[in-house]
Design a protein around this motif. Structure first.
Motif, PDB file in Angstrom:
ATOM      1  N   GLU A 370       1.715  -9.588  -5.990  1.00 55.44           N
ATOM      2  CA  GLU A 370       1.201  -9.354  -7.337  1.00 55.44           C
ATOM      3  C   GLU A 370      -0.289  -9.049  -7.313  1.00 55.44           C
ATOM      4  O   GLU A 370      -1.047  -9.630  -6.535  1.00 55.44           O
ATOM      5  N   THR A 401      -2.930  -5.381  -5.831  1.00 57.36           N
ATOM      6  CA  THR A 401      -2.677  -5.723  -4.432  1.00 57.36           C
ATOM      7  C   THR A 401      -2.254  -4.452  -3.701  1.00 57.36           C
ATOM      8  O   THR A 401      -1.475  -3.654  -4.237  1.00 57.36           O
ATOM      9  N   LEU A 416      -1.342 -12.493  -3.553  1.00 55.22           N
ATOM     10  CA  LEU A 416      -1.941 -12.280  -4.868  1.00 55.22           C
ATOM     11  C   LEU A 416      -3.321 -11.631  -4.727  1.00 55.22           C
ATOM     12  O   LEU A 416      -4.141 -12.096  -3.928  1.00 55.22           O
ATOM     13  N   ASN A 417      -3.572 -10.562  -5.493  1.00 55.39           N
ATOM     14  CA  ASN A 417      -4.898  -9.911  -5.527  1.00 55.39           C
ATOM     15  C   ASN A 417      -5.474  -9.702  -4.134  1.00 55.39           C
ATOM     16  O   ASN A 417      -6.642  -9.993  -3.893  1.00 55.39           O
ATOM     17  N   LYS A 431      -4.203 -15.352  -1.173  1.00 55.25           N
ATOM     18  CA  LYS A 431      -4.743 -15.050  -2.497  1.00 55.25           C
ATOM     19  C   LYS A 431      -6.181 -14.561  -2.387  1.00 55.25           C
ATOM     20  O   LYS A 431      -6.961 -15.124  -1.623  1.00 55.25           O
TER      21      LYS A 431
END
Length: 436
Positions: A370, A401, A416-417, A431
């Motif tokens: 995500e 991402t 994530l990101n 993350k």
């Protein structure tokens, strides 16, 4: 010239595609494919430009100018495009980055051969509805026969300062002032990087070239090697060097478009550009939009699926999703606001949101990949995408991402990101990181 001898206008187009040291904000995606060939809404970014040019009546030739080494991929793309659009398309390679004006000046003989009455110049890293025929009609009604036209659009006050700003005469649409990326507010009309010129422009660029050469005789070294003097004289920017000087002289006009436009500077803006083009497909290419069919996946909103993709009927795709060649999508997979590049494998029940999944990558079962969208403010009709910096205050800015090519994500982890460079085999979740 007597009216009977008036011939049909012959037109050409020039697309400025840049080169390998450009597109750095596009890494890790530009490692695999030159940025202008990156797929946006299912086709290479440049194909949208070429299609728009080929639709203009009397368009005889499209020239691409850049400093990429001619490679297999570019040659194949050009060959296919020539066959599809039945128009001559050639690539002219600069010996160095010559700037937006230097490139067209260097190849001026190729551009004016066959005496085109006018020619378009388009930057490759914009997405647009390309209102080229409208620009032609506008040019006939504004200024002298040999005036030049810039395509403009309205931005909000704060963001306008990241672009070339145009002050116009509201009656005549003449460009009175042109300022590239001003430090204080100048105007909310910005330059879209799409121009309509005629061969007269080369006199103006030639004057700058001459002046640069004289400056170099006066100040030959300027901290650089004396050997690249010719390059220094020839590196000319249309915006700062030409438009700024032409403004207010009755030669330069702005055609303001209300249709969509965005820059494609970073990978995040490719997802936004994809959304704009997918939306346009309703009118231009309805056949490219997937629909809900018996035994097919559930589609919500605008989705492009390449015919060679293999998708489980229990998958849910959309809105704003493009699926490339040979992609495999398993049972119960959810994909939203993402670009899935060729050969990727999304295993059962994984979830992909606001992400670009690189060529031949694999996402394990029940994994979640995500990102954070970098879209313009939806409540501001004039908002543009922010060219976000990768880092802010020492932290990675949350953005979409990106998985480079051939990345493997294990099952049941969250990414994530994050940006994952090519050929990584991850063994856990991450993350807000760049994984080298």
């Amino acid at each position: 010239m007597s009216p009977s001898s008036v011939s049909v206008k012959m037109l050409k187009s020039v697309i400025l595609i840049g080169g390998p040291q450009k597109g750095t904000r596009f890494r890790p995606l530009s490692f695999e494919v030159p940025k202008p060939l990156f797929p946006v809404a299912g086709v290479p970014m440049l194909q949208h430009h070429i299609e728009a040019c080929a639709k203009v009546p009397n368009m005889k030739e499209i020239l691409l100018i850049g400093f990429y080494q001619p490679n297999e991929e570019l040659n194949r793309f050009l060959l296919n495009a020539q066959q599809e659009f039945k128009i001559s398309i050639r690539y002219l390679q600069e010996y160095a980055a010559l700037g937006t004006g230097g490139g067209i000046y260097h190849f001026r003989d190729q551009i004016v051969s066959g005496s085109p009455e006018a020619f378009f110049v388009l930057n490759a890293d914009v997405c647009s509805a390309f209102p080229l025929t409208e620009m032609l009609s506008f040019q006939k009604e504004h200024g002298e026969p040999n005036s030049f036209v810039i395509l403009g659009t309205t931005a909000n006050r704060k963001q306008s300062m990241n672009y070339g700003c145009i002050v116009e005469n509201e009656e005549s649409n003449e460009v009175l002032h042109y300022v590239e990326k001003p430090s204080t507010f100048v105007s909310d009309i910005i330059n879209c990087g799409i121009y309509l010129f005629n061969p007269d422009i080369f006199q103006h660029i030639g004057a700058v070239f001459q002046k640069n050469q004289q400056d170099m005789l006066l100040y030959p070294y300027d901290g650089e090697e004396p050997t690249n003097g010719w390059h220094r004289a020839e590196a000319i920017r249309l915006e700062q060097d030409i438009f700024t000087a032409l403004a207010g002289q009755g030669k330069l006009y702005v055609y303001k478009t209300l249709s969509f436009w965005s820059q494609i500077k970073s990978a995040g803006s490719a997802i936004y550009a994809s959304r704009l083009y997918l939306n346009q497909y309703h009118t231009t290419h309805p056949e490219r939009l997937a629909s809900n069919k018996e035994g097919g996946p559930k589609i919500t909103g605008n989705v492009y699926i390449h015919p060679t993709a293999n998708i489980d009927p229990t998958a849910v795709l959309g809105p704003n999703v493009s699926i490339g060649t040979g992609v495999t999508i398993g049972a119960g997979v959810r994909v939203r606001e993402s670009i899935i590049l060729h050969g990727a494998n999304l295993q059962d029940h994984c979830c992909v949101l606001n992400s670009i999944v690189g060529w031949d990558s694999t996402i394990g079962k029940w994994a979640r990949v995500e990102g954070t969208p970098s879209d313009p403010n939806p409540n501001d009709p004039y908002a543009k995408i922010d060219s976000e910096t990768l880092f802010r205050e020492g932290k990675l800015t949350p953005s979409i991402t990106i998985l480079g090519c051939n990345v493997t994500i294990p099952s049941e982890v969250i990414i994530l990101n994050s940006i994952v460079l090519p050929h990584k085999d991850l063994n856990r979740g991450f993350k807000n990181q760049i994984i080298l």
